[in-house]
Enzyme design. Sequence first.
Site, mmCIF file in Angstrom:
data_model
loop_
_atom_site.group_PDB
_atom_site.id
_atom_site.type_symbol
_atom_site.label_atom_id
_atom_site.label_comp_id
_atom_site.label_asym_id
_atom_site.label_seq_id
_atom_site.Cartn_x
_atom_site.Cartn_y
_atom_site.Cartn_z
ATOM 1 N N GLU A 93 10.033 -3.784 -3.840
ATOM 2 C CA GLU A 93 10.351 -2.405 -4.238
ATOM 3 C C GLU A 93 10.239 -1.430 -3.070
ATOM 4 O O GLU A 93 9.421 -1.619 -2.177
ATOM 5 C CB GLU A 93 9.394 -1.964 -5.354
ATOM 6 C CG GLU A 93 9.492 -2.856 -6.574
ATOM 7 C CD GLU A 93 8.563 -2.448 -7.710
ATOM 8 O OE1 GLU A 93 7.714 -1.558 -7.522
ATOM 9 O OE2 GLU A 93 8.688 -3.030 -8.796
ATOM 10 N N CYS A 107 9.520 5.256 1.378
ATOM 11 C CA CYS A 107 8.347 4.387 1.453
ATOM 12 C C CYS A 107 8.868 2.944 1.447
ATOM 13 O O CYS A 107 9.372 2.467 0.431
ATOM 14 C CB CYS A 107 7.457 4.673 0.238
ATOM 15 S SG CYS A 107 6.007 3.652 0.154
ATOM 16 N N CYS A 114 1.439 -9.060 -1.339
ATOM 17 C CA CYS A 114 0.523 -8.735 -0.235
ATOM 18 C C CYS A 114 -0.712 -9.635 -0.335
ATOM 19 O O CYS A 114 -1.242 -9.840 -1.428
ATOM 20 C CB CYS A 114 0.106 -7.270 -0.316
ATOM 21 S SG CYS A 114 -1.031 -6.795 1.008
ATOM 22 N N CYS A 118 -6.443 -5.729 -2.497
ATOM 23 C CA CYS A 118 -7.241 -4.526 -2.783
ATOM 24 C C CYS A 118 -7.343 -4.339 -4.303
ATOM 25 O O CYS A 118 -6.361 -4.516 -5.030
ATOM 26 C CB CYS A 118 -6.612 -3.298 -2.133
ATOM 27 S SG CYS A 118 -6.472 -3.465 -0.343
ATOM 28 N N CYS A 121 -4.802 -2.080 -6.421
ATOM 29 C CA CYS A 121 -3.386 -2.121 -6.036
ATOM 30 C C CYS A 121 -2.625 -3.237 -6.769
ATOM 31 O O CYS A 121 -3.014 -4.406 -6.717
ATOM 32 C CB CYS A 121 -3.290 -2.329 -4.529
ATOM 33 S SG CYS A 121 -1.610 -2.513 -3.947
ATOM 34 N N CYS A 340 1.498 5.542 -5.613
ATOM 35 C CA CYS A 340 0.656 4.767 -4.714
ATOM 36 C C CYS A 340 -0.118 3.672 -5.450
ATOM 37 O O CYS A 340 -0.806 3.949 -6.431
ATOM 38 C CB CYS A 340 -0.303 5.735 -4.040
ATOM 39 S SG CYS A 340 -1.174 5.031 -2.693
HETATM 40 S S1 SF4 Z 1 -3.255 -1.386 -0.814
HETATM 41 FE FE1 SF4 Z 1 -2.007 -3.023 -1.748
HETATM 42 S S2 SF4 Z 1 -0.253 -3.270 -0.381
HETATM 43 FE FE2 SF4 Z 1 -1.825 -2.112 0.759
HETATM 44 S S3 SF4 Z 1 -3.004 -3.693 1.842
HETATM 45 FE FE3 SF4 Z 1 -4.077 -3.367 -0.111
HETATM 46 S S4 SF4 Z 1 -3.197 -4.923 -1.503
HETATM 47 FE FE4 SF4 Z 1 -1.812 -4.747 0.253
#
Ligand code: SF4
Length: 346
Positions: A93, A107, A114, A118, A121, A340
Site C-alpha cells: 500500500e 507515503c 515488515c 512493532c 503497527c 500511521c
Molecule cells: S512501524 Fe511498522 S513498518 Fe515501521 S518498522 Fe515498525 S513494524 Fe515496520
Amino acid sequence: MKVYTICLKTYMIDQFAKDHSLPSFRITQFNLAYYKEFISSYDELSTWPKALREELKSAILFSTITPSTILESKDKGTQKIVFTRISDEKRFESVLMRHDDKRNTVCVSCMVGCPMGCAFCATGKMRFIANLTAREIVDQVLYFARILKKQKQVVTNVVFMGMGEPLLNLEQVMEAIRTLNNPHCMEFGIRRITISTCGITPKIYELMKLGYKGRLALSLHAPNQTLRESLMPIAKTYPLPELMSTVKAFATRTQLRVSYEYILINGVNDTPEHAKELVNLIGEDIEFVHINLIPYNPIPGVSFSRSTSRSIHEFADVLSEFGISNTFRVTMGDDIKAACGQLANS
Ligand code: SF4
C-alpha cells in the site's frame, strides 16, 4: 524481442537507446515526457515515432506496479492505493496525503510487510514478505504525480513511512532517491524526501557515509529503554543511548532537524512523567529536534487505545515548557486504514 529487466528505467532507457542506436536526444525526450510531464502511457510519448514507441512498449514495462484498490477518505484529503507488483502479484500500500497548506505528501512503501514487528503497527503483524525494487518505489511516486497532474498539482514531499523499514532495503531505497533527485529524471528536491527508521543504528551511519542529504525521522515512541523494548523489538539490538547519539550526529552533519515520531498510546507512554523522561533523553541539544506527536490509530487484534486529548495536551505542554519543538499530527485517512501504523493490505 529483447525485454529489459534491470531495475531502473533510467538505465533501461540508456540500454534501449544503445541497442537501437538512438541519438542521445531520444533519451532526453523520453526523460522529459516520463519523469517531468508524467505521461500516462507510452502512446503519449509523442516526440518519438510510433514504430519506436511500439518497440519500447514491448521492451520496457511502463509501470512495474498496478493499482488494485483505490480508497479515498471521507474528507477527500487522503487516498490509499493497494498496488500489485507485476513481477509476483504481491500487494502493498501507498498513501497520498493532501494537506490544507497545499502540500501533497506521498507515503511510499519499500517492502511488502515488515520484519520489525512493532507492537502498534499493522504492517509489522504481516511480517516480512518481500523487498520492493527501486523502480517499484519510484513507480509509486510517479503514479501519484500523474493523478495530481490532472488536477494541476504536484507531489511536494516523499516520505518513506509506508510498509517496511527503509534502512533494511537501503540499496534500493537509495537508488530510488537518486532517480527522484536526478536532474534528468524527476529533479525532486532532496530535502523534500524523508527516510523514517525504527532505529537501525549502524545503517544510520551508512546513510551518512553514502552522503544522504535528505531528512531523517526516527520512530521513537518511548522515552526509555525498557518501554521501547516492549513496543519495538529492534530496541533490544540497538539500545537508546547509542541510537540517540547517532541520530544527533546525523543532524549535526546535515544541519537538518530530525523528526522524532512518537505515537501516543493511552496509559502506555503518554503521561507527563513520560514527557519529562523524553525531555531528559533529548538533552540540552534541542536545536535540531522536532517531536511529532501522533495519535495511536487502532489496528485489529491489538488492545491499545488512543490517548485522551487532555493527555496529549499535557504531554505537549511539558515538551514546550522545555523549549522542544513539537507538533501534534492530525490523523489523516484513518477511516480507510491509511493512517500511521494501519497499512496492511486491508
Ligand atoms: S512501524 Fe511498522 S513498518 Fe515501521 S518498522 Fe515498525 S513494524 Fe515496520
